[in-house]
Write a protein that holds these residues in place. Structure first.
Motif, PDB file in Angstrom:
ATOM      1  N   ARG A  85     -50.142  20.108 -37.243  1.00  0.00           N
ATOM      2  CA  ARG A  85     -50.834  20.488 -36.006  1.00  0.00           C
ATOM      3  C   ARG A  85     -51.081  19.271 -35.134  1.00  0.00           C
TER       4      ARG A  85
ATOM      5  N   MET B 134     -46.138  20.449 -22.593  1.00  0.00           N
ATOM      6  CA  MET B 134     -44.896  20.617 -23.356  1.00  0.00           C
ATOM      7  C   MET B 134     -43.712  20.731 -22.399  1.00  0.00           C
TER       8      MET B 134
ATOM      9  N   TYR C  89     -39.061  21.491 -27.187  1.00  0.00           N
ATOM     10  CA  TYR C  89     -39.317  21.308 -28.612  1.00  0.00           C
ATOM     11  C   TYR C  89     -38.117  21.793 -29.403  1.00  0.00           C
TER      12      TYR C  89
ATOM     13  N   ILE D  93     -42.256  25.936 -33.870  1.00  0.00           N
ATOM     14  CA  ILE D  93     -43.558  25.496 -33.380  1.00  0.00           C
ATOM     15  C   ILE D  93     -44.208  26.627 -32.595  1.00  0.00           C
ATOM     16  N   LYS D  94     -45.460  26.873 -32.874  1.00  0.00           N
ATOM     17  CA  LYS D  94     -46.223  27.910 -32.176  1.00  0.00           C
ATOM     18  C   LYS D  94     -47.304  27.242 -31.338  1.00  0.00           C
ATOM     19  N   PHE D  95     -47.466  27.735 -30.105  1.00  0.00           N
ATOM     20  CA  PHE D  95     -48.447  27.165 -29.184  1.00  0.00           C
ATOM     21  C   PHE D  95     -49.573  28.164 -28.946  1.00  0.00           C
TER      22      PHE D  95
ATOM     23  N   LYS E   9     -53.044  23.949 -28.743  1.00  0.00           N
ATOM     24  CA  LYS E   9     -52.819  23.594 -30.137  1.00  0.00           C
ATOM     25  C   LYS E   9     -51.377  23.936 -30.480  1.00  0.00           C
ATOM     26  N   ALA E  10     -50.636  22.947 -30.966  1.00  0.00           N
ATOM     27  CA  ALA E  10     -49.258  23.172 -31.402  1.00  0.00           C
ATOM     28  C   ALA E  10     -49.218  23.076 -32.918  1.00  0.00           C
ATOM     29  N   GLU E  11     -48.708  24.115 -33.563  1.00  0.00           N
ATOM     30  CA  GLU E  11     -48.658  24.157 -35.020  1.00  0.00           C
ATOM     31  C   GLU E  11     -47.245  24.496 -35.472  1.00  0.00           C
TER      32      GLU E  11
ATOM     33  N   LEU F  83     -41.655  17.836 -30.992  1.00  0.00           N
ATOM     34  CA  LEU F  83     -42.288  18.321 -29.771  1.00  0.00           C
ATOM     35  C   LEU F  83     -42.265  17.205 -28.738  1.00  0.00           C
TER      36      LEU F  83
END
Length: 231
Positions: free
Chosen positions: A38, A46, A49, A53-55, A82-84, A89
């Motif tokens: 994260r 962004m 990527y 990756i989920k934003f 939050k990028a997880e 990225l």
């Protein structure tokens, strides 16, 4: 005039596939995050990527009720995403130059508009500049980050660090001030004549005064804000 074949241009400007540090400067104005878990980043930063990756935009209670109320006063400039996930990225902010700080149980205060990204283990809090709320439109907040980890900060062109010594305060323009030592507490002062002297219209010129011992980072550009957004 310099010309390139397409193959030459792609070869010279392509991404570096060697994954090393968590934060890396792919170019002076593009940050590569080698994500395995994260990262917190400025909303809208962004640009690309690779990977899974989920934003997610920062939840209204993500960091507690106290910060929720501060965000309501400080506008959209503090919005985080939050990028997880896992992948590479790429982040950027209006072509501004990026500086990566490696905090070692240290603290730094950053203008809210100049914070690009930071590791999730870093503690942070929003500091509102209430004294000048009626004098400056937007840009009235700073973010203090503390702990151990990486923080990416942006500036227009090359930043300059000014050393603050006891008895020798540093005066800066708030619109050109990027960051400063986390323990310093700037005072705000006005100069009715300065703005008129430089032909910038009537009214008061707002200045930040830093006293004590530490540093202040400024940029050769006055970034003007409006309602928490860069105008």
């Amino acid at each position: 005039m310099t010309t390139f074949s397409i193959n030459d241009f792609v070869s010279q400007t392509k991404q570096d596939d060697a994954e090393n540090e968590f934060f890396e400067l792919e170019t002076p104005r593009i940050l590569e995050v080698n994500l395995t878990d994260r990262v917190w980043a400025k909303a809208g930063s962004m640009i690309s990527y690779i990977g899974q990756i989920k934003f997610e935009r920062e939840g209204i209670l993500e960091h507690g009720v106290g910060r929720m109320f501060k965000k309501a006063f400080s506008g959209e400039g503090t919005s985080l995403m939050k990028a997880e996930g896992s992948g590479r990225l790429y982040l950027a902010d209006q072509g501004k130059k990026i500086t990566i700080f490696d905090l070692n149980n240290e603290s730094i205060t950053v203008n809210g508009n100049d914070l690009l990204a930071f590791e999730p283990g870093i503690e942070w809090d929003i500091k509102l500049m209430k004294k000048v709320a009626g004098m400056l439109s937007g840009g009235l907040f700073n973010i203090t980050l503390q702990g151990t980890g990486l923080v990416a900060v942006t500036s227009h062109y090359e930043p300059l660090s000014l050393l603050v010594s006891p008895g020798e305060p540093i005066i800066t323009d708030p619109h050109a001030t990027v960051a400063w030592s986390g323990h310093l507490q700037p005072e705000f002062r006005t100069d009715i004549n300065l703005k008129t002297f430089f032909g910038r219209g009537s009214g008061e010129s707002i200045q930040m005064e830093f006293s004590g011992e530490g540093f202040v980072i400024v940029q050769p550009f006055e970034e003007v804000y409006s309602e928490g957004r860069n105008s």
